[in-house]
Write an enzyme that holds these catalytic residues in place. Structure first.
Site, PDB file in Angstrom:
ATOM      1  N   ARG A 106     -20.893  -7.340  46.668  1.00 37.51           N
ATOM      2  CA  ARG A 106     -19.689  -6.685  47.525  1.00 37.51           C
ATOM      3  C   ARG A 106     -18.692  -7.479  47.681  1.00 37.51           C
ATOM      4  O   ARG A 106     -19.004  -8.757  47.972  1.00 37.51           O
ATOM      5  CB  ARG A 106     -20.601  -6.216  48.780  1.00 37.51           C
ATOM      6  N   LYS A 131     -26.279  -6.719  53.389  1.00 41.95           N
ATOM      7  CA  LYS A 131     -26.224  -5.854  54.658  1.00 41.95           C
ATOM      8  C   LYS A 131     -27.542  -6.340  55.249  1.00 41.95           C
ATOM      9  O   LYS A 131     -28.558  -6.505  54.634  1.00 41.95           O
ATOM     10  CB  LYS A 131     -26.213  -4.363  54.123  1.00 41.95           C
ATOM     11  N   HIS A 176     -14.688  -2.506  44.697  1.00 38.91           N
ATOM     12  CA  HIS A 176     -16.201  -1.966  44.700  1.00 38.91           C
ATOM     13  C   HIS A 176     -16.480  -1.388  43.397  1.00 38.91           C
ATOM     14  O   HIS A 176     -17.746  -1.160  42.868  1.00 38.91           O
ATOM     15  CB  HIS A 176     -16.345  -1.085  45.998  1.00 38.91           C
ATOM     16  N   ARG A 233     -18.351  -3.764  41.169  1.00 40.55           N
ATOM     17  CA  ARG A 233     -19.752  -3.733  41.406  1.00 40.55           C
ATOM     18  C   ARG A 233     -20.421  -2.617  40.936  1.00 40.55           C
ATOM     19  O   ARG A 233     -21.610  -2.907  40.237  1.00 40.55           O
ATOM     20  CB  ARG A 233     -19.859  -3.899  42.843  1.00 40.55           C
ATOM     21  N   HIS A 260     -29.944  -3.535  47.206  1.00 43.21           N
ATOM     22  CA  HIS A 260     -30.242  -2.235  47.795  1.00 43.21           C
ATOM     23  C   HIS A 260     -31.600  -1.933  48.490  1.00 43.21           C
ATOM     24  O   HIS A 260     -32.698  -2.671  48.033  1.00 43.21           O
ATOM     25  CB  HIS A 260     -30.236  -0.859  46.828  1.00 43.21           C
ATOM     26  N   TYR A 278     -27.036   5.257  39.720  1.00 45.71           N
ATOM     27  CA  TYR A 278     -26.413   4.816  38.263  1.00 45.71           C
ATOM     28  C   TYR A 278     -26.878   5.373  37.362  1.00 45.71           C
ATOM     29  O   TYR A 278     -26.453   5.229  36.152  1.00 45.71           O
ATOM     30  CB  TYR A 278     -26.833   3.132  38.371  1.00 45.71           C
TER      31      TYR A 278
END
Length: 308
Positions: A163, A186, A254, A257, A280, A289
């Site tokens: 990211r 994150k 983004h 990515r 994730h 995806y």
């Protein structure tokens, strides 16, 4: 001079950062939602709002708040806010539910159906477009070290799936580089991603040219004045490059990515492995995806088949 007492919104922000380990961006956004809700309810009810009063919030109050938020349209330049779309309203509702459950106890937030949000799929760009974008951004700078920096950052997004926030907050401690890179994503979740030779070479060239000392605890990527590189600077540079190259508005940092994930999946990458590479928390975030790859294949089929 007496200190200003912390508000409920301040305490909520501390809770999110310390206990929930949310990102700085999320903390800032959720605190702003809490501030807006408290101010609205105070005016709406004509009285001061505390934890006890928040426990009495009803669905009608939340609907009134969202209607108020969606009706504000004086524009940022005039001191107001742009009206919320469905996606933003849904995020606002999620944020205020979290605030109410924290302030007044789990389950305090009344049940309220949020606006319907159409789920889209990420828009990747072709490999040659990704390379052209990074090249154009780098060549737009007159400073060799800045050009090397921009090239390295964009290669980390496309070649390692980082990211933008993860790339610009890498510390100098990652040097010297090996075959893998430890990334903090994150909620302070750490993952290890492999580094392609070209990506590693790009970062090492930047490090060699950077005029600022890259101490272990300092940011790896620097702005022109030596401070930490801002994600906004990268986004602005990408915006200029996509205009010069005639690429679509969805060509953002983004999107690089997204392209990393989509191109790996198209080459047979395992979905679980891709989840780990992207950082994730849920497999459902990665499964989007599969739709991207299917859509890409359909586009290729329609373009190539005479009856497509």
């Amino acid at each position: 001079m007496p200190s200003v007492p912390l508000t409920l919104a301040d305490h909520y922000a501390i809770h999110l950062a310390r206990d929930r380990r949310r990102s700085e961006h999320t903390v800032r956004a959720y605190r702003a939602t809490a501030v807006r809700l408290m101010a609205f309810l105070s005016a709406h009810w004509g009285e001061e709002v505390d934890r006890a009063r928040l426990a009495q919030v009803e669905a009608a109050d939340l609907r009134a708040f969202l209607a108020h938020r969606r009706g504000v349209g004086t524009g940022a330049r005039g001191g107001g806010r742009a009206p919320l779309g469905n996606a933003s309203a849904a995020r606002e509702l999620s944020a205020l539910r979290g605030f109410l459950d924290w302030a007044a106890g789990a389950g305090a937030a009344p049940r309220l159906r949020g606006p319907r949000v159409r789920k889209g799929v990420p828009r990747p760009i072709a490999p040659h477009e990704a390379v052209a974008l990074a090249t154009d951004v780098a060549e737009d700078s007159d400073e060799p070290w800045v050009a090397a920096r921009d090239w390295a950052v964009l290669l980390l997004l496309y070649g390692a799936g980082l990211r933008i926030g993860e790339a610009v907050t890498l510390p100098g401690a990652v040097l010297p580089l090996g075959e893998t890179l430890r990334v903090t994503g994150k909620r302070a979740k750490t993952r290890v991603v492999p580094l392609l030779a070209d990506v590693r070479a790009a970062v090492e060239r930047y490090a060699a040219l950077c005029p600022w000392p890259l101490a272990a605890e300092a940011p790896l990527f620097r702005g022109v004045k030596g401070g930490a590189l801002s994600p906004g600077v990268v986004r602005l540079k990408v915006r200029g490059a996509r205009a010069r190259l005639g690429l679509g508005e969805r060509t953002t940092p983004h999107a690089l990515r997204h392209s990393f994930a989509t191109h790996l999946l198209g080459r047979g990458a395992d979905l679980r492995a891709l989840q780990e590479l992207l950082g994730h928390a849920s497999l459902s975030s990665t499964q989007v995806y599969t739709a991207v790859d299917a859509a890409h294949l359909l586009d290729v089929y329609r373009a190539a088949h005479p009856r497509g």
